[in-house]
Enzyme design. Structure first.
Site, short mmCIF file in Angstrom:
data_model
loop_
_atom_site.label_atom_id
_atom_site.label_comp_id
_atom_site.label_asym_id
_atom_site.label_seq_id
_atom_site.Cartn_x
_atom_site.Cartn_y
_atom_site.Cartn_z
N SER A 1 77.11 4.46 -9.59
CA SER A 1 76.88 5.75 -10.32
C SER A 1 77.06 5.45 -11.81
CB SER A 1 77.84 6.77 -9.59
OG SER A 1 79.07 6.10 -9.96
N HIS B 1 73.74 8.51 -4.35
CA HIS B 1 72.90 8.73 -5.55
C HIS B 1 71.42 8.51 -5.26
CE1 HIS B 1 76.12 9.82 -8.29
NE2 HIS B 1 76.96 8.76 -7.56
N LYS C 1 75.48 16.22 -3.33
CA LYS C 1 74.74 15.90 -4.54
C LYS C 1 73.41 16.40 -4.66
CE LYS C 1 77.79 12.08 -5.88
NZ LYS C 1 78.75 11.02 -5.26
C1 LIG Z 1 80.07 10.95 -4.67
C2 LIG Z 1 79.95 9.47 -3.90
C3 LIG Z 1 80.64 9.58 -2.56
C4 LIG Z 1 81.68 10.76 -2.19
O1 LIG Z 1 80.76 11.78 -1.52
P1 LIG Z 1 81.39 13.15 -1.15
O2 LIG Z 1 80.44 13.43 -0.14
O3 LIG Z 1 81.64 13.73 -2.55
O4 LIG Z 1 82.66 12.71 -0.34
C5 LIG Z 1 80.71 8.23 -2.02
N1 LIG Z 1 79.82 7.15 -2.48
C6 LIG Z 1 79.11 7.41 -3.27
C7 LIG Z 1 78.42 6.16 -4.05
C8 LIG Z 1 79.46 8.46 -4.24
O5 LIG Z 1 78.70 8.61 -5.30
#
Ligand SMILES: *Cc1c(COP(=O)(O)O)cnc(C)c1O
Length: 400
Positions: free
Chosen positions: A187, A215, A246
């Site tokens: 990210s 992502h 997301k």
């Molecule tokens: C955002 C993210 C998470 C967590 O996701 P949530 O559903 O908000 O708990 C886990 N792994 C990665 C790589 C992320 O970017």
């Protein structure tokens, strides 16, 4: 507890918070007064172009999805007041799990309240002290926590370094089962894991592969299936975790997808699944509508990638340094922490919401403003944002 003991505890918290503030690391929340979207209303009454949501497909504030959510809410109610295995499984939960699995190309999938829980609950039920987990050093915090909860041997390889991965696989050769774990996309830099090479190494060393697709799901690869599609290794990944929070509407919820016996094992033994409430019906029903959209057309994905190519090209043409790549995460490098912070503040004043990241979130000397594209950004949004970057860049002496 005596009053002095109690006061001592709270004083320690207050001092640590003060330290955090002094170091400039205190995270202040910005309050939005509108839906999430390419443009948001801030609490000072000013609308700003939003360049820092994980709203890749622009679905978070979608009117059609609100309607789908209302419909699910009316039919299936507000909540389940139960975990899945007691009385918390409705038809749509099963339908959504099947849709996720079909989309990702796996047998089955299991829902969680968040991807954080999916990662937290995936290792301990599947691996024990006889096994080895080989993990990229920059993997997400939830993967790190999940590995901590599991007794398997831990091996860490240098970020995205295939030679070091091979060395760690060699070092883990005594283990019964080995699993390589990586974020599909990282990210902070938008780096895409080299899954073609990882899969080849996994085959050479007899290891499983797990990817975290938070992502990626919904927009990476030709039909948006993810990093495994992007790298041509569909069907060759053993465990896929991801989020509904997301690109896929952005509410909340996570999942793990894989072979039938793996998912069944998680349903029996994964603690965040067994001991936490079912995903709310409105989220489940709306997510089904998201997958309908994704399978109907690649329009949103295509628009996202057009926006990304446009913004990457134009921001570089202005003279900014960006991390090269193709992902909608575009790190605009300022290198200096204080400058990154001032730059983000100036952008805010100029009507653009973008976040500065600096140590310890990124390495020292690698401070940046991280920009994220959305399919909902119009050319006009992006042109206005670029003008703000140009102005702030000139004012702060970044652009010569
Ligand atoms: C955002 C993210 C998470 C967590 O996701 P949530 O559903 O908000 O708990 C886990 N792994 C990665 C790589 C992320 O970017």
């Amino acid at each position: 507890m005596t009053d002095t003991a109690r006061e001592g505890f709270y004083r320690q918290l207050a001092e640590r918070l003060d330290d955090t503030r002094r170091q400039g690391l205190f995270k202040q929340e910005r309050v939005l007064m509108s839906r999430q979207g390419p443009e948001v209303m801030c609490d000072d009454g000013v609308a700003r172009i939003n360049l820092c949501a994980n709203n890749y497909l622009g679905l978070s504030g979608s009117e059609a999805l609100v309607e789908a959510g209302v419909k699910a809410l009316r039919e299936f109610g507000f909540g389940l007041s139960s975990v899945r295995f007691i009385c918390g499984t409705q038809g749509p939960h099963k339908a959504l799990e099947a849709r996720i699995a079909a989309f990702l190309g796996t047998d089955d999938a299991i829902l969680y309240a968040a991807a954080f829980d999916a990662n937290g609950g995936v290792f301990e039920p599947l691996f024990d002290e006889k096994d080895a987990i080989i993990s990229d050093e920059l993997n997400h915090a939830s993967i790190i926590d999940g590995i901590r909860l599991c007794k398997a041997g831990r091996f860490r390889y240098k970020h995205n370094d295939m030679d070091d991965l091979a060395r760690q696989l060699e070092a883990a050769s005594g283990a019964r089962h080995k699993v390589i774990v990586t974020d599909g996309v990282f990210s902070m830099d938008g780096t895409i894991a080299q899954l073609d090479k990882i899969v080849a190494l996994a085959e050479r060393f007899g290891a499983l592969v797990m990817i975290d697709e938070c992502h990626a799901t919904g927009f990476m690869g030709k039909t948006g299936r993810g990093t495994h599609e992007h790298h041509g290794v569909l069907g060759r990944i053993d465990i896929i975790t991801g989020t509904l929070g997301k690109a896929l509407g952005g509410a909340m919820g996570g999942f793990t997808a894989g072979r039938r016996e793996l998912v069944e094992t998680l349903r029996q033994r994964s603690r965040p699944y067994l001991f936490s409430n079912s995903l709310a019906p409105a989220i489940v029903g709306t997510s089904l509508a998201v997958f309908d959209d994704l399978e109907r057309s690649t329009e949103l994905r295509d628009r996202l990638h057009e926006n990304t190519a446009f913004f990457r090209r134009e921001i570089a043409a202005l003279g900014f340094t960006i991390k090269p790549g193709t992902h909608p995460i575009v790190p605009v490098m300022l290198f200096d922490a204080e400058l990154a912070q001032r730059f983000a503040q100036r952008l805010y004043a100029l009507g653009v919401l973008a976040t500065g990241f600096f140590y310890p979130v990124v390495p020292l000397g690698q401070a940046r403003v991280r920009v994220q594209m959305s399919a909902a950004h119009t050319r006009e949004h992006l042109t206005r944002a670029l003008a703000a970057f140009a102005q702030a860049g000139a004012e702060l002496g970044i652009l010569k």
